[in-house]
Motif scaffolding. Structure first.
Motif, PDB file in Angstrom:
ATOM      1  N   VAL A  94       0.652  -1.288  -0.383  1.00 48.39           N
ATOM      2  CA  VAL A  94      -0.490  -0.237   0.202  1.00 48.39           C
ATOM      3  C   VAL A  94       0.759   1.100  -0.094  1.00 48.39           C
ATOM      4  O   VAL A  94       0.320   2.258  -0.857  1.00 48.39           O
ATOM      5  CB  VAL A  94      -1.087   0.246   1.358  1.00 48.39           C
ATOM      6  N   LEU A  95       1.450   0.882   1.397  1.00 48.76           N
ATOM      7  CA  LEU A  95       3.140   2.344   0.693  1.00 48.76           C
ATOM      8  C   LEU A  95       3.491   2.702  -0.713  1.00 48.76           C
ATOM      9  O   LEU A  95       3.611   4.220  -0.524  1.00 48.76           O
ATOM     10  CB  LEU A  95       3.988   2.289   2.126  1.00 48.76           C
ATOM     11  N   GLU A  96       3.797   1.659  -1.374  1.00 48.60           N
ATOM     12  CA  GLU A  96       4.709   1.479  -1.541  1.00 48.60           C
ATOM     13  C   GLU A  96       3.967   2.674  -3.317  1.00 48.60           C
ATOM     14  O   GLU A  96       3.919   3.514  -4.357  1.00 48.60           O
ATOM     15  CB  GLU A  96       5.189   0.248  -2.750  1.00 48.60           C
ATOM     16  N   GLU A  97       2.885   2.404  -3.504  1.00 49.46           N
ATOM     17  CA  GLU A  97       1.091   2.335  -4.419  1.00 49.46           C
ATOM     18  C   GLU A  97       1.074   3.352  -3.730  1.00 49.46           C
ATOM     19  O   GLU A  97       0.666   4.368  -5.180  1.00 49.46           O
ATOM     20  CB  GLU A  97       0.087   1.332  -4.388  1.00 49.46           C
ATOM     21  N   ALA A  98       0.529   3.500  -3.101  1.00 53.54           N
ATOM     22  CA  ALA A  98       0.554   5.286  -2.017  1.00 53.54           C
ATOM     23  C   ALA A  98       1.085   5.796  -2.813  1.00 53.54           C
ATOM     24  O   ALA A  98       1.092   7.336  -3.510  1.00 53.54           O
ATOM     25  CB  ALA A  98      -0.227   5.794  -0.840  1.00 53.54           C
ATOM     26  N   ILE A  99       2.994   5.820  -1.889  1.00 54.23           N
ATOM     27  CA  ILE A  99       4.321   6.902  -2.677  1.00 54.23           C
ATOM     28  C   ILE A  99       3.788   6.960  -4.648  1.00 54.23           C
ATOM     29  O   ILE A  99       4.006   8.430  -4.885  1.00 54.23           O
ATOM     30  CB  ILE A  99       5.022   6.880  -2.337  1.00 54.23           C
ATOM     31  N   SER A 115      -3.028  10.032   1.976  1.00 51.05           N
ATOM     32  CA  SER A 115      -3.118   9.144   3.223  1.00 51.05           C
ATOM     33  C   SER A 115      -3.138   7.683   3.205  1.00 51.05           C
ATOM     34  O   SER A 115      -3.846   6.722   2.635  1.00 51.05           O
ATOM     35  CB  SER A 115      -4.308   9.147   4.294  1.00 51.05           C
ATOM     36  N   ILE A 116      -2.358   7.221   4.377  1.00 53.23           N
ATOM     37  CA  ILE A 116      -2.163   5.718   4.241  1.00 53.23           C
ATOM     38  C   ILE A 116      -3.129   5.562   6.010  1.00 53.23           C
ATOM     39  O   ILE A 116      -2.691   5.950   6.646  1.00 53.23           O
ATOM     40  CB  ILE A 116      -1.027   4.848   3.767  1.00 53.23           C
ATOM     41  N   ASN A 117      -3.920   4.095   5.823  1.00 55.15           N
ATOM     42  CA  ASN A 117      -4.128   3.494   7.323  1.00 55.15           C
ATOM     43  C   ASN A 117      -2.872   3.080   7.293  1.00 55.15           C
ATOM     44  O   ASN A 117      -2.925   1.988   7.404  1.00 55.15           O
ATOM     45  CB  ASN A 117      -5.459   2.328   6.619  1.00 55.15           C
ATOM     46  N   LEU A 118      -2.906   2.817   8.433  1.00 55.09           N
ATOM     47  CA  LEU A 118      -1.833   1.196   9.102  1.00 55.09           C
ATOM     48  C   LEU A 118      -2.152   1.018  10.318  1.00 55.09           C
ATOM     49  O   LEU A 118      -2.815   1.481  11.379  1.00 55.09           O
ATOM     50  CB  LEU A 118      -0.586   2.337   9.791  1.00 55.09           C
ATOM     51  N   SER A 119      -1.671  -0.200  10.470  1.00 58.88           N
ATOM     52  CA  SER A 119      -3.076  -1.568  11.232  1.00 58.88           C
ATOM     53  C   SER A 119      -2.188  -1.459  12.686  1.00 58.88           C
ATOM     54  O   SER A 119      -1.219  -1.225  13.027  1.00 58.88           O
ATOM     55  CB  SER A 119      -2.939  -2.460  10.467  1.00 58.88           C
ATOM     56  N   ALA A 120      -3.177  -1.539  13.297  1.00 58.34           N
ATOM     57  CA  ALA A 120      -2.951  -1.332  14.607  1.00 58.34           C
ATOM     58  C   ALA A 120      -1.880  -2.926  15.211  1.00 58.34           C
ATOM     59  O   ALA A 120      -0.183  -2.523  16.118  1.00 58.34           O
ATOM     60  CB  ALA A 120      -3.750  -1.628  15.607  1.00 58.34           C
ATOM     61  N   GLN A 121      -1.820  -3.302  14.536  1.00 60.39           N
ATOM     62  CA  GLN A 121      -0.527  -4.795  14.658  1.00 60.39           C
ATOM     63  C   GLN A 121       0.511  -4.750  14.438  1.00 60.39           C
ATOM     64  O   GLN A 121       1.638  -4.968  14.662  1.00 60.39           O
ATOM     65  CB  GLN A 121      -0.885  -6.417  13.595  1.00 60.39           C
ATOM     66  N   SER A 144       6.624  14.738   4.704  1.00 63.13           N
ATOM     67  CA  SER A 144       5.814  15.772   5.387  1.00 63.13           C
ATOM     68  C   SER A 144       4.215  15.871   3.956  1.00 63.13           C
ATOM     69  O   SER A 144       2.991  16.341   4.006  1.00 63.13           O
ATOM     70  CB  SER A 144       6.644  17.274   4.930  1.00 63.13           C
ATOM     71  N   LEU A 145       4.735  15.110   3.331  1.00 61.33           N
ATOM     72  CA  LEU A 145       3.495  14.634   2.253  1.00 61.33           C
ATOM     73  C   LEU A 145       2.216  13.536   2.059  1.00 61.33           C
ATOM     74  O   LEU A 145       2.085  13.155   1.554  1.00 61.33           O
ATOM     75  CB  LEU A 145       4.213  14.663   0.409  1.00 61.33           C
ATOM     76  N   LEU A 146       2.979  12.965   2.979  1.00 58.43           N
ATOM     77  CA  LEU A 146       2.316  11.400   3.565  1.00 58.43           C
ATOM     78  C   LEU A 146       1.968  11.385   5.179  1.00 58.43           C
ATOM     79  O   LEU A 146       1.741  11.846   6.304  1.00 58.43           O
ATOM     80  CB  LEU A 146       3.256  10.165   3.447  1.00 58.43           C
ATOM     81  N   THR A 147       0.388  10.896   5.201  1.00 62.08           N
ATOM     82  CA  THR A 147      -0.186  11.693   6.262  1.00 62.08           C
ATOM     83  C   THR A 147      -0.607   9.518   6.378  1.00 62.08           C
ATOM     84  O   THR A 147      -0.789   9.122   6.143  1.00 62.08           O
ATOM     85  CB  THR A 147      -1.053  12.055   6.533  1.00 62.08           C
ATOM     86  N   SER A 171       9.414  12.699  13.721  1.00 66.35           N
ATOM     87  CA  SER A 171      10.002  13.714  13.334  1.00 66.35           C
ATOM     88  C   SER A 171      10.408  13.530  12.138  1.00 66.35           C
ATOM     89  O   SER A 171      11.733  14.005  11.044  1.00 66.35           O
ATOM     90  CB  SER A 171      11.136  13.308  14.861  1.00 66.35           C
ATOM     91  N   MET A 172      10.447  12.317  11.504  1.00 62.41           N
ATOM     92  CA  MET A 172      10.820  11.996  10.428  1.00 62.41           C
ATOM     93  C   MET A 172       9.941  12.843   9.146  1.00 62.41           C
ATOM     94  O   MET A 172      10.427  13.247   7.936  1.00 62.41           O
ATOM     95  CB  MET A 172      10.781  10.529   9.537  1.00 62.41           C
ATOM     96  N   GLY A 173       8.699  13.045   9.497  1.00 63.89           N
ATOM     97  CA  GLY A 173       8.001  14.450   8.631  1.00 63.89           C
ATOM     98  C   GLY A 173       7.010  13.876   8.485  1.00 63.89           C
ATOM     99  O   GLY A 173       5.805  14.705   8.112  1.00 63.89           O
ATOM    100  N   PHE A 174       6.457  12.927   9.084  1.00 73.16           N
ATOM    101  CA  PHE A 174       4.930  12.264   8.371  1.00 73.16           C
ATOM    102  C   PHE A 174       3.971  13.541   9.304  1.00 73.16           C
ATOM    103  O   PHE A 174       4.422  13.288  10.115  1.00 73.16           O
ATOM    104  CB  PHE A 174       5.247  10.676   8.337  1.00 73.16           C
ATOM    105  N   ARG A 175       3.553  13.397   8.877  1.00 77.29           N
ATOM    106  CA  ARG A 175       1.966  13.961   9.537  1.00 77.29           C
ATOM    107  C   ARG A 175       1.123  12.202   9.905  1.00 77.29           C
ATOM    108  O   ARG A 175       1.398  11.021  10.303  1.00 77.29           O
ATOM    109  CB  ARG A 175       0.312  14.006   8.484  1.00 77.29           C
TER     110      ARG A 175
END
Ligand code: C2E
Ligand code: MG
Ligand code: MG
Ligand code: MG
Length: 285
Positions: A94-99, A115-121, A144-147, A171-175
């Motif tokens: 998902v991250l690669e495709e979203a990027i 924005s991408i969703n991150l599983s609690a796992q 900073s373009l990624l949430t 701190s890497m810049g992600f929202r």
């Protein structure tokens, strides 16, 4: 079969076996197959800025059109993927495709957030941050373009590790965004403990903002609370114009919902985005 060659024959044999295997037991292989043949794909739902009435970003939402089972809801198969030990592979895919999508959309010349969703796992895993760091460095995208959207949930096993990871990503810049805000048991605790940038007001409150005084009060005070904590607010599940107007009057920052655009495949999303960039008065709220 001689003509098929050995490799092909084995592949066919494997495919037949997979078709007959019980769903849960074969999920690992099925997910890999879905990723390979395009049955698993990403939809993009526009996110609108209420202040300047334009699309400023999108949420990437995973889809699975299974050849025999039809469309499988992500709520269902994400859970199964977690159990089958395939959530890491799915998340990084998902991250690669979203990027890829985000880089193309940013090439239009407007700052575009994805924005991408991150599983609690996933959120407490020790290799999460190094893996994500490797991906963004290799792809050359500004974090900073990624949430990263995390659903408030009791599913996180190691809370301190999760908080540590999320702080590092930030701190890497992600929202950082708290998804489905208001529905879990830990809404306020999350706000207190997590260094987030945004909260997404759950659809159940948003959908009744014009009809229920109680929900109106909840939405209104949550927006005030968020702003007091320097958070931006996305309203989820905006399905009509009256709701959109009410949210704007309450000072909500962003909105997402079927009224503003459904999740759709990338080409359709691009057409919609291009259209919305053409006119300044993209949508008269
Ligand atoms: P979510 O992150 O809260 O996503 C919002 C859900 O609301 C999406 O459902 C979206 O299609 C739906 N939605 C958007 N606007 C409206 C509206 O106006 N009305 C209604 N009724 N629904 C609306 P979807 O795509 O079925 O996703 C469900 C959940 O599955 C997501 O909830 C998210 O928690 C999870 N999910 C989806 N994609 C991924 C992914 O790539 N990774 C992970 N870990 N979870 C994902
Ligand atoms: Mg979400
Ligand atoms: Mg949500
Ligand atoms: Mg949800």
């Amino acid at each position: 079969n001689e003509a098929l060659g050995n490799g092909r024959a084995i592949e066919l044999f494997e495919a037949n076996r997979l078709a007959e295997a019980p769903w849960e037991l074969s999920l690992h292989a099925r997910i890999d197959e879905g990723l390979r043949n395009g049955d698993i794909w990403l939809a993009f739902q526009p996110q609108w800025s209420l202040a300047d009435q334009r699309i400023y970003g999108a949420e990437a939402l995973i889809r699975w059109n299974h050849p025999t089972r039809g469309a499988i809801s992500p709520d269902a198969f994400i859970l199964q993927a977690e159990r089958a030990g395939r959530i890491d592979a799915l998340t990084y895919w998902v991250l690669e495709e979203a990027i890829t999508a985000a880089l193309k959309l940013n090439a239009y010349g407007h700052r575009f957030l994805m924005s991408i969703n991150l599983s609690a796992q996933m959120v407490d895993k020790p290799d999460l941050v190094p893996n994500i760091a490797e991906i963004v460095a290799r792809r050359g995208i500004d974090p900073s373009l990624l949430t990263v959207e995390i659903t408030e949930t009791s599913g996180v096993r190691n809370r301190p590790a999760a908080c540590h990871n999320l702080s590092q990503l930030r701190s890497m810049g992600f929202r950082l965004s708290i998804d489905d805000f208001g529905t879990g048991e830990a809404s306020l605790a999350y706000l207190a403990d997590l260094p987030s940038d945004e909260l997404k007001l759950d659809r159940r409150f948003v959908s009744r903002v014009t009809t229920s005084p109680r929900d109106h009060a909840i939405v209104s005070s949550t927006i005030a609370l968020a702003h007091a904590l320097n958070q931006q607010v996305v309203a989820e599940g905006v399905e009509d114009q009256a709701t959109l107007l009410a949210l704007r009057d309450l000072g909500c920052d962003f909105a997402q919902g079927f009224h503003l655009g459904r999740p759709q495949a990338f080409p359709a999303f691009c057409a919609m985005f291009e259209q919305s960039q053409k006119s300044n008065q993209t949508r008269s709220i």
